[in-house]
Design an enzyme around this catalytic site. Structure first.
Site, PDB file in Angstrom:
ATOM      1  N   CYS A   1      -2.857  11.945 -14.216  1.00 49.04           N
ATOM      2  CA  CYS A   1      -2.641  11.006 -15.327  1.00 49.04           C
ATOM      3  C   CYS A   1      -2.375   9.594 -14.812  1.00 49.04           C
ATOM      4  O   CYS A   1      -1.729   8.789 -15.482  1.00 49.04           O
ATOM      5  CB  CYS A   1      -1.482  11.465 -16.201  1.00 49.04           C
ATOM      6  SG  CYS A   1      -1.881  12.883 -17.211  1.00 49.04           S
TER       7      CYS A   1
ATOM      8  N   HIS B   1       8.585  14.812 -10.030  1.00 46.14           N
ATOM      9  CA  HIS B   1       7.142  14.547  -9.937  1.00 46.14           C
ATOM     10  C   HIS B   1       6.924  13.079 -10.324  1.00 46.14           C
ATOM     11  O   HIS B   1       6.383  12.772 -11.380  1.00 46.14           O
ATOM     12  CB  HIS B   1       6.427  15.497 -10.911  1.00 46.14           C
ATOM     13  CG  HIS B   1       4.953  15.602 -10.705  1.00 46.14           C
ATOM     14  ND1 HIS B   1       4.098  16.070 -11.675  1.00 46.14           N
ATOM     15  CD2 HIS B   1       4.161  15.317  -9.636  1.00 46.14           C
ATOM     16  CE1 HIS B   1       2.865  16.064 -11.228  1.00 46.14           C
ATOM     17  NE2 HIS B   1       2.869  15.609  -9.989  1.00 46.14           N
TER      18      HIS B   1
ATOM     19  N   LYS C   1       3.756  20.581  -3.335  1.00 43.12           N
ATOM     20  CA  LYS C   1       4.292  21.096  -4.602  1.00 43.12           C
ATOM     21  C   LYS C   1       5.320  22.209  -4.355  1.00 43.12           C
ATOM     22  O   LYS C   1       6.323  22.307  -5.058  1.00 43.12           O
ATOM     23  CB  LYS C   1       3.152  21.627  -5.474  1.00 43.12           C
ATOM     24  CG  LYS C   1       2.101  20.587  -5.794  1.00 43.12           C
ATOM     25  CD  LYS C   1       2.697  19.431  -6.527  1.00 43.12           C
ATOM     26  CE  LYS C   1       1.668  18.365  -6.831  1.00 43.12           C
ATOM     27  NZ  LYS C   1       2.240  17.220  -7.526  1.00 43.12           N
TER      28      LYS C   1
ATOM     29  N   ARG D   1     -10.764  15.445  -4.429  1.00 40.20           N
ATOM     30  CA  ARG D   1      -9.584  14.735  -3.907  1.00 40.20           C
ATOM     31  C   ARG D   1      -9.890  13.968  -2.631  1.00 40.20           C
ATOM     32  O   ARG D   1     -10.839  14.282  -1.912  1.00 40.20           O
ATOM     33  CB  ARG D   1      -8.485  15.767  -3.590  1.00 40.20           C
ATOM     34  CG  ARG D   1      -8.013  16.576  -4.788  1.00 40.20           C
ATOM     35  CD  ARG D   1      -7.007  15.797  -5.569  1.00 40.20           C
ATOM     36  NE  ARG D   1      -6.524  16.505  -6.742  1.00 40.20           N
ATOM     37  CZ  ARG D   1      -5.285  16.358  -7.231  1.00 40.20           C
ATOM     38  NH1 ARG D   1      -4.424  15.565  -6.641  1.00 40.20           N
ATOM     39  NH2 ARG D   1      -4.914  16.986  -8.319  1.00 40.20           N
TER      40      ARG D   1
ATOM     41  N   TYR E   1      -6.694  25.645  -1.753  1.00 43.14           N
ATOM     42  CA  TYR E   1      -6.544  24.381  -2.487  1.00 43.14           C
ATOM     43  C   TYR E   1      -5.217  23.683  -2.136  1.00 43.14           C
ATOM     44  O   TYR E   1      -4.162  24.332  -2.079  1.00 43.14           O
ATOM     45  CB  TYR E   1      -6.636  24.626  -4.011  1.00 43.14           C
ATOM     46  CG  TYR E   1      -6.346  23.340  -4.752  1.00 43.14           C
ATOM     47  CD1 TYR E   1      -7.256  22.290  -4.714  1.00 43.14           C
ATOM     48  CD2 TYR E   1      -5.132  23.147  -5.406  1.00 43.14           C
ATOM     49  CE1 TYR E   1      -6.970  21.088  -5.337  1.00 43.14           C
ATOM     50  CE2 TYR E   1      -4.846  21.944  -6.037  1.00 43.14           C
ATOM     51  CZ  TYR E   1      -5.770  20.921  -5.995  1.00 43.14           C
ATOM     52  OH  TYR E   1      -5.483  19.720  -6.582  1.00 43.14           O
TER      53      TYR E   1
ATOM     54  N   ARG F   1      -4.952  23.856  -8.753  1.00 45.17           N
ATOM     55  CA  ARG F   1      -3.774  24.725  -8.743  1.00 45.17           C
ATOM     56  C   ARG F   1      -3.981  25.866  -9.739  1.00 45.17           C
ATOM     57  O   ARG F   1      -4.608  25.684 -10.775  1.00 45.17           O
ATOM     58  CB  ARG F   1      -2.513  23.954  -9.112  1.00 45.17           C
ATOM     59  CG  ARG F   1      -1.986  23.067  -7.993  1.00 45.17           C
ATOM     60  CD  ARG F   1      -0.690  22.374  -8.377  1.00 45.17           C
ATOM     61  NE  ARG F   1      -0.895  21.401  -9.425  1.00 45.17           N
ATOM     62  CZ  ARG F   1      -0.625  21.595 -10.711  1.00 45.17           C
ATOM     63  NH1 ARG F   1      -0.079  22.735 -11.113  1.00 45.17           N
ATOM     64  NH2 ARG F   1      -0.865  20.661 -11.605  1.00 45.17           N
TER      65      ARG F   1
ATOM     66  N   SER G   1       0.030  15.767 -13.689  1.00 45.15           N
ATOM     67  CA  SER G   1      -1.046  15.678 -12.696  1.00 45.15           C
ATOM     68  C   SER G   1      -2.273  14.999 -13.288  1.00 45.15           C
ATOM     69  O   SER G   1      -2.630  15.255 -14.448  1.00 45.15           O
ATOM     70  CB  SER G   1      -1.436  17.092 -12.252  1.00 45.15           C
ATOM     71  OG  SER G   1      -0.293  17.791 -11.830  1.00 45.15           O
TER      72      SER G   1
ATOM     73  N   ASP H   1       3.552  10.381  -5.778  1.00 47.95           N
ATOM     74  CA  ASP H   1       3.556  11.698  -6.452  1.00 47.95           C
ATOM     75  C   ASP H   1       4.937  12.342  -6.563  1.00 47.95           C
ATOM     76  O   ASP H   1       5.213  12.990  -7.554  1.00 47.95           O
ATOM     77  CB  ASP H   1       2.611  12.643  -5.694  1.00 47.95           C
ATOM     78  CG  ASP H   1       2.276  13.904  -6.478  1.00 47.95           C
ATOM     79  OD1 ASP H   1       2.017  13.791  -7.699  1.00 47.95           O
ATOM     80  OD2 ASP H   1       2.283  14.995  -5.903  1.00 47.95           O
TER      81      ASP H   1
HETATM   82  C1  OXD Z   1      -0.893  17.597  -8.779  1.00 52.11           C
HETATM   83  C2  OXD Z   1      -1.154  16.901  -7.512  1.00 52.11           C
HETATM   84  O1  OXD Z   1      -1.592  18.577  -9.100  1.00 52.11           O
HETATM   85  O2  OXD Z   1      -0.427  15.941  -7.205  1.00 52.11           O
HETATM   86  O3  OXD Z   1       0.041  17.184  -9.471  1.00 52.11           O
HETATM   87  O4  OXD Z   1      -2.060  17.288  -6.755  1.00 52.11           O
HETATM   88 MN    MN Z   2       1.198  15.631  -8.591  1.00 56.27          MN
END
Ligand code: OXD
Ligand code: MN
Length: 598
Positions: A265, A241, A221, A382, A212, A83, A263, A290
């Site tokens: 984590c 989130h 998002k 990913r 992306y 991002r 993100s 998420d």
């Molecule tokens: C983020 C994702 O960047 O979930 O939080 O991809």
């Molecule tokens: Mn996320």
């Protein structure tokens, strides 16, 4: 096989009679001038056709069908791997509405600037029109989005991440204007011409110059967090989130918990956790990994829906030990982005099971060996996997009303200061703990990783309006809750003096979750510290844990000197949000400062 592509460019052949939708698609086609328009229906036949097209064009590389049936690898432009927060804008009429947490452009400037870039941008290309639904089909809370894109990669990923096609058009109906208008074009992926603009007052998203996921899969998002948080404030709910998990104890008592982490984590790992042997008889199930949409139910409880239909997870570090359920979810029908490839056409990344093979092709398509100086997989590589692949998907994942929430967890990535777990004294103190959460940055966004920044409620990059007002919205929610769920702060990432993590994390986080649930049910006491409630000696079950009592002590310790520094550093956030920070949040900090001064 009916080929509806050229025909569907005519209004009469589009799969909807909704004149507002048709007019908007025509307007966007006039702007971007594609060669053809394809309306996506989400069918299996369409998936096969578009996958073949993507393979023929080199956008997708088929993986070994014996090892990874139905799976493909995509290598993105090295410029579009995360991002780009500095190129993400909230375009509200008043600058103050976007708040100091967002980059701002006026809607006029946004439409003008991006309009020039979009003009003719799809010449020679196909425009895909993707109707999609965020939330379960039939749920009154679900939102319809239409994403227009020139990227077949986006179509195939959206098909996994959202409920796509007919279901969305049926939900919208023939006359409703209530849909998110998303326009996306990859253009030439030049970061100089990259903008991700949100127009929450128009329920519109324009994203250009990036392929992306977080910038291009507009349901995620952009709609489910930035636009939805804005709508949530107007409509009295919260877009967060947060993962949603179910935890059933050996007696069959089941609770649902939401947890916000920044993100990369470990949300996906926590949402799919396998409890350690000591917790035999416990069952963890996943609703989402998420995003969570939280509403107040008729019963005065907080109810959570996962608006997504799949997982867009971080690959590095995922293995059969850290997350066996994610590994099972990506055995088939998954799309991998920027991972490495083995000689026999399987995927590989740093931290996957086993030793690195002698030879690989890295995420850029170059030969790689264990001696190479760069990682084989991009740190933000990913997988996109259907949620139905998850062996522990919760039976209520599609329930219209979602699930009732018994506890809320906030957690950052902190090498120091923040203890393993702490419960807030009450709702307002919990909002304060979430609001002041700090976390070290990760590879999920461009920029330097490992720098501590305030990431309030893990929403800093995703809150679609002034974050001070957002705290105010959280505070107001309490008045509508019959019995607010308790709020906790956790930290799996504290390090010892040797620089190593003190807490083993992953499945062992079940020990913390068990305490959280016991607290939520009033089954266990707690020790009061000046900062919050913590487990009493012996209450956190560490039996059978492979670390020393000293490591447990350090992981759970509250060092008042470290907290004085922490409270001091929160001052920066408070200054930044001066205009809209609710007095309650300010007072919570003042109380803590005065308590620590004694
Ligand atoms: C983020 C994702 O960047 O979930 O939080 O991809
Ligand atoms: Mn996320």
């Amino acid at each position: 096989m009916p080929d509806n592509r050229a025909a569907a460019t005519k209004r009469s052949d589009a799969p909807t009679n909704n004149s507002k939708l048709l007019a908007w698609v025509e307007e966007m086609a006039k702007l971007t001038q594609p060669d053809e328009i394809v309306w996506c229906d989400g069918s299996e036949e369409e998936k096969q056709r578009l996958t073949k097209l993507a393979v023929d064009k080199g956008i997708l590389i088929p993986l070994n069908p014996e090892k990874r049936p139905g799976c493909y690898l995509h290598r993105s432009d090295p410029n579009a791997v995360a991002r780009t927060e500095h190129l993400t804008f909230v375009c509200t009429r008043a600058k103050e509405a976007a708040g100091p947490n967002n980059n701002w452009m006026s809607p006029k400037d946004g439409y003008d600037k991006l309009g020039k870039l979009f003009a003719g941008s799809m010449k020679g290309r196909t425009m895909y029109v993707i109707p999609y639904l965020m939330g379960p089909a039939g749920s009154p809370f679900s939102k319809v989005g239409i994403e227009i894109t020139d990227s077949v990669y986006v179509v195939l990923n959206m098909r996994i991440m959202a409920r796509m096609g007919r279901v969305a058009l049926d939900t919208l109906g023939d006359s409703s204007n209530d849909f998110n208008r998303g326009l996306h074009c990859t253009l030439d992926l030049d970061p100089e011409k990259r903008f991700i603009c949100h127009f929450p007052e128009d329920n519109t998203i324009w994203s250009i110059g990036s392929g992306y996921g977080g910038n291009a899969l507009l349901g995620k998002k952009c709609l489910a967090l930035r636009i939805a948080s804005f709508l949530g404030r107007e409509e009295g709910w919260l877009a967060e989130h947060m993962l949603i998990l179910g935890a059933e104890d050996p007696q069959g008592k089941k609770h649902y918990v939401v947890a916000a982490f920044p993100s990369a984590c470990g949300k996906t790992n926590f949402a799919m956790m396998v409890p350690p042997a000591k917790f035999k008889g416990w069952k963890i199930t996943t609703i989402g990994d998420d995003i969570s949409w939280l509403r107040i139910g008729k019963d005065g409880r907080l109810w959570a829906v996962n608006p997504e239909n799949g997982y867009f997870g971080v690959a590095p570090g995922t293995n059969k030990k850290t997350n066996p359920n994610a590994m099972a979810s990506i055995e088939r029908d998954a799309i991998f982005t920027n991972v490495a490839m083995t000689k026999d056409g399987d995927v590989w990344w740093e931290g996957i099971d086993g030793q690195p093979p002698a030879e690989l092709t890295d995420w850029r398509g170059n030969p790689w060996t264990p001696e190479s100086k760069t990682p084989a997989a991009h740190p933000n590589s990913r997988f996109t996997a259907p949620m139905r692949n998850n062996p522990i998907l919760d039976a209520k994942a599609d329930d219209d009303d979602g699930v009732p929430i018994s506890a809320i967890i906030f957690g950052g990535r902190r090498a120091t200061t923040v203890p393993l777990v702490m419960q807030s004294f009450n709702w307002a103190h919990g909002v304060y703990l979430g609001a002041t959460m700090g976390s070290e940055t990760t590879a999920a966004a461009t920029g330097q990783a490992g720098v501590v920044r305030r990431d309030p409620m893990a929403m800093l990059p995703f809150c679609g309006y002034d974050i001070g007002d957002y705290f105010g919205h959280w505070l107001k929610i309490q008045a509508h809750l019959a019995d607010p769920p308790p709020i906790f702060l956790v930290n799996w990432f504290r390090k010892g003096t040797d620089g190593k993590f003190l807490w083993p994390g992953y499945g062992e986080n079940m020990r913390v979750l068990a305490w959280v649930l016991a607290r939520a049910q009033g089954d266990v006491g707690a020790s009061e510290t000046p900062l919050g409630m913590v487990p009493r000696a012996g209450d956190l079950d560490v039996d059978g844990l492979d670390i020393t009592p000293e490591q447990v002590r350090q992981a759970t310790h509250i060092d008042l000197a470290e907290w004085r520094t922490e409270l001091e550093s929160q001052g920066e956030l408070f200054t930044k949000l001066e205009k809209t920070l609710p007095a309650t949040v300010r007072l919570e900090r003042e109380i803590l400062i005065s308590r620590l001064a004694n």
